[in-house]
Design a protein around this motif. Structure first.
Motif, short mmCIF file in Angstrom:
data_model
loop_
_atom_site.label_atom_id
_atom_site.label_comp_id
_atom_site.label_asym_id
_atom_site.label_seq_id
_atom_site.Cartn_x
_atom_site.Cartn_y
_atom_site.Cartn_z
N ASP A 127 0.83 -1.21 0.00
CA ASP A 127 0.00 0.00 0.00
C ASP A 127 0.87 1.26 0.00
OD1 ASP A 127 -2.21 -1.62 0.04
OD2 ASP A 127 -2.66 -1.32 2.17
N ARG A 128 1.93 1.23 0.78
CA ARG A 128 2.81 2.40 0.84
C ARG A 128 3.52 2.61 -0.50
NH1 ARG A 128 5.73 5.44 4.43
NH2 ARG A 128 6.68 7.11 3.19
N LEU A 129 4.00 1.54 -1.11
CA LEU A 129 4.65 1.65 -2.41
C LEU A 129 3.67 2.14 -3.47
CD1 LEU A 129 6.75 -1.64 -2.33
CD2 LEU A 129 7.67 0.70 -2.30
N ALA A 130 2.43 1.68 -3.40
CA ALA A 130 1.41 2.13 -4.35
C ALA A 130 1.16 3.63 -4.20
CB ALA A 130 0.11 1.35 -4.14
N ALA A 131 1.16 4.12 -2.96
CA ALA A 131 0.97 5.55 -2.72
C ALA A 131 2.14 6.36 -3.27
CB ALA A 131 0.81 5.81 -1.22
N GLU A 132 3.35 5.83 -3.13
CA GLU A 132 4.52 6.51 -3.68
C GLU A 132 4.44 6.58 -5.20
OE1 GLU A 132 6.83 8.09 -2.14
OE2 GLU A 132 6.39 7.49 -0.08
N LEU A 133 4.02 5.49 -5.83
CA LEU A 133 3.89 5.48 -7.28
C LEU A 133 2.82 6.47 -7.74
CD1 LEU A 133 4.62 4.35 -10.05
CD2 LEU A 133 3.01 2.47 -9.64
N ALA A 134 1.71 6.51 -7.03
CA ALA A 134 0.64 7.45 -7.38
C ALA A 134 1.14 8.89 -7.27
CB ALA A 134 -0.56 7.23 -6.47
N ASP A 135 1.91 9.19 -6.23
CA ASP A 135 2.46 10.54 -6.08
C ASP A 135 3.41 10.88 -7.22
OD1 ASP A 135 1.07 10.95 -3.75
OD2 ASP A 135 2.79 10.68 -2.41
N TRP A 136 4.25 9.93 -7.59
CA TRP A 136 5.22 10.16 -8.67
C TRP A 136 4.52 10.39 -10.00
CZ3 TRP A 136 9.61 11.82 -10.20
CH2 TRP A 136 10.19 11.40 -11.39
N MET A 137 3.52 9.57 -10.29
CA MET A 137 2.81 9.73 -11.55
C MET A 137 2.02 11.04 -11.57
SD MET A 137 3.85 7.29 -13.34
CE MET A 137 2.82 7.65 -14.77
N ALA A 138 1.50 11.44 -10.43
CA ALA A 138 0.81 12.74 -10.35
C ALA A 138 1.80 13.87 -10.59
CB ALA A 138 0.14 12.89 -8.98
#
Length: 210
Positions: A127-138
């Protein structure tokens, strides 16, 4: 020792452990980290490390934080010094590839490796890695949108689509480099330069870029 002195010493120990754990995670895997292994490597008692992290999961989350800070320092902050628009979008890609080329992390990319490792493993780490990826793509999508807003990229440009292409080039380059060598980074730079030139309202704006 004063309370302040203990806090400073504790923070130094914590930083030293994370500095060692981050590159290790890119070769042994994030799941391969252990407090015992790090204590032995650094010559610190395992009980001493428990004062900072009460579990392996807590250590893993701290390593993710450390990796994000390194990424900010090495990739994002230098890129934000470039002029707004297409050049800033190019620079974040170029800085990312330069970071990989520096081999500060022996296993290539912490986040790419960790995503592959945890994609099929539900839980706090995933979940934490997914949040990091979402932030990066944003972040990438925001830079692309900004380049459209400034008039440097054509108004019909798909911001999220271009962000996806940029991310794909970066991940592909770092994953293929151990097999095909540094040409992968040259290809990744050339591909984005050509793509941005095709989308730019004035292709000459990219003329002074490598």
């Amino acid at each position: 020792m004063t309370e302040d002195g203990r806090l400073i010493r504790g923070e130094r120990t914590r930083t030293a452990v994370l500095d060692r754990a981050l590159p290790l995670a890119t070769t042994a895997g994030l799941d391969g980290l252990s407090l015992g292994q790090l204590a032995e490597t650094l010559g610190i008692s395992k009980s001493g490390l428990f004062a900072h992290w009460r579990s392996k999961e807590a250590l893993q989350l701290a390593v993710i934080d450390h990796a994000r800070q390194q990424w900010t320092d090495e990739v994002i902050r230098p890129a934000m010094a470039a002029p707004r628009g297409a050049r800033r979008l190019w620079t974040v890609h170029d800085q990312r590839l330069a970071f990989y080329e520096s081999q500060l992390l022996p296993g290539g990319c912490f986040f790419a490796n960790a995503h592959f490792e945890y994609n099929a493993r539900p839980g706090v780490i995933r979940d934490r890695l997914a949040a990091e990826l979402a932030d990066w793509m944003a972040f990438l999508t925001g830079l692309t949108t900004d380049a459209i807003t400034t008039g440097e990229l054509r108004p019909q440009t798909d911001a999220a689509g271009l962000a996806y292409e940029i991310e794909s080039l970066g991940v592909c380059a770092v994953m293929q480099a151990p097999v095909f060598g540094p040409d992968t980074f040259r290809h990744a730079r050339h591909a984005l330069r050509e793509r941005l030139s095709a989308l730019a309202t004035d292709p000459t704006i990219l003329g002074d870029l490598p």
